[in-house]
Design a protein around this motif. Sequence first.
Motif, mmCIF file in Angstrom:
data_model
loop_
_atom_site.group_PDB
_atom_site.id
_atom_site.type_symbol
_atom_site.label_atom_id
_atom_site.label_comp_id
_atom_site.label_asym_id
_atom_site.label_seq_id
_atom_site.Cartn_x
_atom_site.Cartn_y
_atom_site.Cartn_z
ATOM 1 N N THR A 191 38.058 -95.656 -43.765
ATOM 2 C CA THR A 191 37.116 -95.643 -44.883
ATOM 3 C C THR A 191 37.806 -95.255 -46.187
ATOM 4 O O THR A 191 38.567 -94.285 -46.221
ATOM 5 N N TYR A 192 37.516 -96.014 -47.246
ATOM 6 C CA TYR A 192 38.050 -95.746 -48.571
ATOM 7 C C TYR A 192 36.924 -95.515 -49.582
ATOM 8 O O TYR A 192 35.850 -96.105 -49.473
ATOM 9 N N ARG A 193 37.213 -94.668 -50.550
ATOM 10 C CA ARG A 193 36.340 -94.501 -51.721
ATOM 11 C C ARG A 193 37.256 -94.458 -52.940
ATOM 12 O O ARG A 193 38.088 -93.548 -53.064
ATOM 13 N N ILE A 194 37.152 -95.461 -53.809
ATOM 14 C CA ILE A 194 38.014 -95.568 -54.979
ATOM 15 C C ILE A 194 37.521 -94.623 -56.069
ATOM 16 O O ILE A 194 36.330 -94.595 -56.397
ATOM 17 N N LEU A 195 38.448 -93.849 -56.653
ATOM 18 C CA LEU A 195 38.142 -92.903 -57.724
ATOM 19 C C LEU A 195 38.838 -93.357 -59.009
ATOM 20 O O LEU A 195 39.738 -94.207 -58.967
ATOM 21 N N PRO A 196 38.470 -92.795 -60.150
ATOM 22 C CA PRO A 196 39.094 -93.220 -61.412
ATOM 23 C C PRO A 196 40.608 -93.057 -61.440
ATOM 24 O O PRO A 196 41.316 -93.887 -61.993
ATOM 25 N N ARG A 197 41.125 -91.983 -60.877
ATOM 26 C CA ARG A 197 42.580 -91.750 -60.883
ATOM 27 C C ARG A 197 43.061 -91.370 -59.485
ATOM 28 O O ARG A 197 43.785 -90.411 -59.280
ATOM 29 N N GLY A 198 42.670 -92.145 -58.526
ATOM 30 C CA GLY A 198 43.089 -91.871 -57.153
ATOM 31 C C GLY A 198 42.099 -92.448 -56.176
ATOM 32 O O GLY A 198 41.351 -93.376 -56.491
ATOM 33 N N HIS A 199 42.085 -91.922 -54.970
ATOM 34 C CA HIS A 199 41.129 -92.381 -53.986
ATOM 35 C C HIS A 199 40.961 -91.347 -52.872
ATOM 36 O O HIS A 199 41.744 -90.405 -52.743
ATOM 37 N N LEU A 200 39.922 -91.541 -52.088
ATOM 38 C CA LEU A 200 39.684 -90.776 -50.875
ATOM 39 C C LEU A 200 39.799 -91.713 -49.694
ATOM 40 O O LEU A 200 39.510 -92.904 -49.802
ATOM 41 N N LEU A 201 40.195 -91.173 -48.555
ATOM 42 C CA LEU A 201 40.147 -91.969 -47.335
ATOM 43 C C LEU A 201 39.849 -91.064 -46.152
ATOM 44 O O LEU A 201 40.069 -89.847 -46.205
ATOM 45 N N SER A 202 39.325 -91.667 -45.100
ATOM 46 C CA SER A 202 39.115 -90.921 -43.859
ATOM 47 C C SER A 202 39.346 -91.848 -42.683
ATOM 48 O O SER A 202 39.189 -93.074 -42.787
ATOM 49 N N TYR A 203 39.729 -91.253 -41.563
ATOM 50 C CA TYR A 203 39.936 -92.019 -40.338
ATOM 51 C C TYR A 203 39.891 -91.062 -39.155
ATOM 52 O O TYR A 203 40.144 -89.860 -39.290
ATOM 53 N N PRO A 204 39.579 -91.559 -37.964
ATOM 54 C CA PRO A 204 39.539 -90.701 -36.785
ATOM 55 C C PRO A 204 40.932 -90.454 -36.241
ATOM 56 O O PRO A 204 41.838 -91.275 -36.416
ATOM 57 N N HIS A 205 41.128 -89.306 -35.607
ATOM 58 C CA HIS A 205 42.364 -89.120 -34.853
ATOM 59 C C HIS A 205 42.102 -88.239 -33.645
ATOM 60 O O HIS A 205 41.049 -87.615 -33.512
ATOM 61 N N SER A 206 43.051 -88.204 -32.742
ATOM 62 C CA SER A 206 42.852 -87.590 -31.434
ATOM 63 C C SER A 206 43.643 -86.293 -31.294
ATOM 64 O O SER A 206 44.432 -85.913 -32.143
ATOM 65 N N TRP A 207 43.412 -85.631 -30.177
ATOM 66 C CA TRP A 207 44.120 -84.408 -29.765
ATOM 67 C C TRP A 207 43.982 -83.288 -30.784
ATOM 68 O O TRP A 207 44.974 -82.912 -31.385
ATOM 69 N N PRO A 208 42.879 -82.601 -30.973
ATOM 70 C CA PRO A 208 41.567 -82.988 -30.457
ATOM 71 C C PRO A 208 40.950 -84.043 -31.359
ATOM 72 O O PRO A 208 41.485 -84.352 -32.421
ATOM 73 N N GLU A 209 39.803 -84.592 -30.928
ATOM 74 C CA GLU A 209 39.153 -85.629 -31.712
ATOM 75 C C GLU A 209 38.565 -85.028 -32.983
ATOM 76 O O GLU A 209 37.720 -84.145 -32.934
ATOM 77 N N ARG A 210 39.037 -85.518 -34.109
ATOM 78 C CA ARG A 210 38.600 -85.035 -35.409
ATOM 79 C C ARG A 210 38.566 -86.189 -36.398
ATOM 80 O O ARG A 210 39.095 -87.272 -36.122
ATOM 81 N N LEU A 211 37.950 -85.929 -37.533
ATOM 82 C CA LEU A 211 38.000 -86.863 -38.642
ATOM 83 C C LEU A 211 39.020 -86.328 -39.635
ATOM 84 O O LEU A 211 38.935 -85.173 -40.060
ATOM 85 N N CYS A 212 39.997 -87.144 -39.971
ATOM 86 C CA CYS A 212 41.004 -86.757 -40.956
ATOM 87 C C CYS A 212 40.574 -87.276 -42.319
ATOM 88 O O CYS A 212 40.174 -88.437 -42.451
ATOM 89 N N ALA A 213 40.615 -86.406 -43.322
ATOM 90 C CA ALA A 213 40.233 -86.796 -44.678
ATOM 91 C C ALA A 213 41.395 -86.519 -45.624
ATOM 92 O O ALA A 213 42.069 -85.497 -45.518
ATOM 93 N N VAL A 214 41.657 -87.451 -46.530
ATOM 94 C CA VAL A 214 42.757 -87.336 -47.488
ATOM 95 C C VAL A 214 42.235 -87.675 -48.876
ATOM 96 O O VAL A 214 41.510 -88.659 -49.050
ATOM 97 N N GLN A 215 42.593 -86.862 -49.868
ATOM 98 C CA GLN A 215 42.364 -87.237 -51.261
ATOM 99 C C GLN A 215 43.705 -87.387 -51.940
ATOM 100 O O GLN A 215 44.556 -86.493 -51.878
ATOM 101 N N LEU A 216 43.913 -88.525 -52.553
ATOM 102 C CA LEU A 216 45.131 -88.797 -53.307
ATOM 103 C C LEU A 216 44.758 -88.884 -54.780
ATOM 104 O O LEU A 216 43.817 -89.576 -55.143
ATOM 105 N N ALA A 217 45.477 -88.149 -55.630
ATOM 106 C CA ALA A 217 45.182 -88.139 -57.054
ATOM 107 C C ALA A 217 46.464 -88.287 -57.857
ATOM 108 O O ALA A 217 47.513 -87.732 -57.492
ATOM 109 N N LEU A 218 46.383 -89.048 -58.936
ATOM 110 C CA LEU A 218 47.503 -89.162 -59.874
ATOM 111 C C LEU A 218 47.549 -87.885 -60.707
ATOM 112 O O LEU A 218 46.599 -87.561 -61.413
#
Length: 254
Positions: A191-218
């Motif tokens: 999943t992506y969400r475009i921001l004015p100077r960057g973006h957010l993303l999320s995706y599932p990952h395992s061991w343990p099962e969690r949602l990983c969230a990342v914010q990237l900003a200029l």
Amino acid sequence: MMRAIVIGGSLGGLTAALVLRDQGWDVDVLERSSNPLEGRGTGIVAHPSTVRYLVERAGKSIGDIGLPAHRLQYLGKDGSIIDEQPCAYRFASYVELYRGLLDAFGTERYHLSSELARLDNRGAAATVSLTDGQTLSADLVVCADGIRSTGRRIMLPDTEPRYAGYVAWRGTVDIDQLSGRSASMLLDAFTYRILPRGHLLSYPHSWPERLCAVQLALVPEHRAGRPSHRPAHRPERCQGRAGRTCPIGPDPPH
């Protein structure tokens, strides 16, 4: 038998050590950390090259590594899906990949608390000096000791890291902390969400099962090193059952 020393015991170092050993080399891995590397990073895209050794030589099935994302989606300001298309990504946790490679290599020749201090060539051999005073010799030395590589600093002393122009904040949320709506929208998707100077993303990952969230900003270089700096834009958030929130949302892959 030819002898190799691998500096750095993370994913790259372990993979190099395993491939060399399969080719008949006598291999030792030197890792500067005093503990196994199990608390490093969050989710990792399971690219073919990342899992190749585990699948081709360690008997793992690709379906047993990580979790799949079957949808690539972009969210609007109101949290609705504004674009969606099929995808075939897989995401794994660092510890899942690390444990798989370390189990394949074994711990007998995997040496913790072994930090490189000096590299020298002596005739046809390379000499490795460690910070604890040990000196080892090998026919080949592989330096896989990360972005702060001691080996790189020794061999290329004039090389300096360059700021890439952005900063990323990473975190995870336990799946059971997501509301039903957020879980159904996010757990099977990249999943992506475009921001004015960057973006957010999320995706599932395992061991343990969690949602990983990342914010990237200029972020300008003069501000990037400030620990107190946070993104000026407040991202939309998904609500968890326990009242916690997690960011949802960044730049389409090219």
